[in-house]
Design an enzyme around this catalytic site. Structure first.
Site, PDB file in Angstrom:
ATOM      1  N   GLY A  37       0.802  -1.210   0.000  1.00 25.74           N
ATOM      2  CA  GLY A  37       0.000   0.000   0.000  1.00 25.74           C
ATOM      3  C   GLY A  37       0.832   1.255   0.000  1.00 25.74           C
ATOM      4  CD  GLU A  38      -2.131   5.468  -1.953  1.00 20.63           C
ATOM      5  OE1 GLU A  38      -2.133   6.560  -1.355  1.00 20.63           O
ATOM      6  OE2 GLU A  38      -3.037   5.119  -2.723  1.00 20.63           O
ATOM      7  CB  SER A  39       4.461   5.938   2.043  1.00 24.03           C
ATOM      8  OG  SER A  39       5.205   6.282   3.186  1.00 24.03           O
ATOM      9  N   GLY A  40       2.614   5.381   4.711  1.00 25.82           N
ATOM     10  CA  GLY A  40       1.952   6.064   5.813  1.00 25.82           C
ATOM     11  C   GLY A  40       0.564   5.569   6.134  1.00 25.82           C
ATOM     12  CG  LEU A  41      -2.141   4.341   3.400  1.00 33.83           C
ATOM     13  CD1 LEU A  41      -2.784   3.637   2.209  1.00 33.83           C
ATOM     14  CD2 LEU A  41      -3.077   5.423   3.919  1.00 33.83           C
ATOM     15  N   GLY A  42      -0.152   2.603   7.525  1.00 33.76           N
ATOM     16  CA  GLY A  42      -0.189   1.739   8.701  1.00 33.76           C
ATOM     17  C   GLY A  42      -0.107   0.258   8.404  1.00 33.76           C
ATOM     18  CB  SER A  94       4.395  -1.827  10.402  1.00 35.31           C
ATOM     19  OG  SER A  94       5.339  -1.937   9.340  1.00 35.31           O
ATOM     20  CG  ASP A 132      10.922  -1.916   5.629  1.00 29.25           C
ATOM     21  OD1 ASP A 132      10.160  -1.072   5.106  1.00 29.25           O
ATOM     22  OD2 ASP A 132      12.157  -1.813   5.603  1.00 29.25           O
ATOM     23  CD  GLU A 163      10.773   1.350  11.485  1.00 32.96           C
ATOM     24  OE1 GLU A 163      11.126   2.508  11.779  1.00 32.96           O
ATOM     25  OE2 GLU A 163      11.041   0.817  10.399  1.00 32.96           O
ATOM     26  NE  ARG A 172     -20.005   0.448  -2.693  1.00 40.02           N
ATOM     27  CZ  ARG A 172     -21.094   0.965  -2.160  1.00 40.02           C
ATOM     28  NH1 ARG A 172     -21.790   1.867  -2.829  1.00 40.02           N
ATOM     29  NH2 ARG A 172     -21.507   0.598  -0.963  1.00 40.02           N
TER      30      ARG A 172
END
Length: 316
Positions: free
Chosen positions: A161-166, A168, A185, A210, A252
């Site tokens: 997924g896109e960076s920063g979406l959680g 981990s 990672d 992480e 959708r």
């Protein structure tokens, strides 16, 4: 990418103990390697080893009792011709299995053509299985991708997924729900055969996850041995996206199952929108259960469309 080539010396040292073999011919040809064209053409490393077969050149040729008999039980002229034809196969190595004695003509041919020959007491079928497994892994197509690889309900699931979406954080929640971590990672992927992708964790990151704000967590130390896995066959990709990405790039309710090409293999894929308050772990588990049903031949969307068609016929 392709890994480094395998020389006769590397192959011999790898199985010196486990196959108990001896180097009986062409000791000076230790750097003889697999033909690069043959390696690129092989669908997997398993194609690079087999019984003596004049149809398939450039592979490790394994000789058991029948193959040795074929090379020796004929007229002197035919035997010489059969032994000489082995040179045309350009094998990187010959393996005499089942404690067979090397025919003198075969030994002479190997020395002249500088083809290494190993001898082992193990049966031919076992030797072939061992070498195929080794070569399949060594010559597998490989890549490294960013994501989290999990064992969820026995299914290998790659979360991307896109960076920063959680990703981990989602992995951590899934681990707390009893699922297993393979890699966080960096996920090493390799094609082990024509239908399967295997995922592993780089040695440096093994058992580690992480989480932003907390740092590195040793999952094995915190949750126990059962919370980690060494490897998994990847069967599903769960891709996390923001709302604008979902609305722009995806339907959708897709009419066809989504797939993603990984090393030439189409893997099932689901896309999940990340919104505050959504329980992503539950959604991922639902996606995995649905995938398991699809693998068993149960397609909920097709069943719904059939119900809709029947309702239209009845005029409901």
């Amino acid at each position: 990418m392709r890994p480094t080539a395998v020389s006769a010396q590397v192959l011999f040292e790898e199985f010196r103990v486990s196959l108990g073999w001896d180097w009986v011919a062409s000791l000076g040809a230790s750097e003889r390697r697999f033909d690069e064209v043959a390696v690129r053409a092989a669908s997997s490393g398993a194609d690079l080893v087999g019984y003596l077969n004049y149809i398939h050149p450039y592979r490790v040729q394994v000789l058991g009792e029948r193959e040795v008999a074929y090379l020796t039980n004929a007229s002197a002229e035919d035997c010489a011709r059969r032994v000489a034809r082995i040179v045309e196969l350009q094998p990187p190595v010959l393996v005499l299995a089942d404690a067979q004695a090397a025919p003198p003509a075969l030994l002479a041919m190997c020395e002249q053509a500088q083809i290494p020959m190993f001898a082992t007491p193990e049966p031919p079928a076992y030797v072939i299985d061992v070498l195929r497994n080794y070569l399949s892994k060594h010559f597998a197509d490989r890549t490294t991708t960013h994501g989290v690889l999990m064992d969820i309900l026995g299914l290998g699931v790659l979360i991307t997924g896109e960076s920063g979406l959680g990703k981990s954080e989602l992995g951590l929640e899934l681990i707390s729900r009893g699922h297993g971590l393979v890699a966080d990672d960096a996920v090493e992927l390799s094609r082990v055969d024509q239908a399967n992708i295997e995922g592993r964790c780089p040695e440096l990151l093994r058992n580690l996850l992480e989480v932003r704000g907390i740092g590195l967590l040793d999952i094995r130390a915190i949750f126990g041995e059962t919370a980690v896995r060494r490897k998994m066959r990847v069967k599903l990709i769960v891709h996390l996206v923001r709302r604008e990405t979902l609305e722009r790039d995806y339907e959708r309710i897709p009419t066809e199952p989504l797939t993603q090409d990984v090393l030439g293999i189409a893997l099932r894929k689901v896309v999940i929108q990340v919104v505050a308050g959504r329980n992503l772990a539950v959604l991922v588990e639902a996606a995995v259960r649905n995938t398991i049903l699809q693998m068993r031949g149960i397609n909920t969307y097709e069943d719904f469309m059939e119900r809709h068609r029947q309702a239209m016929i009845r005029g409901d």
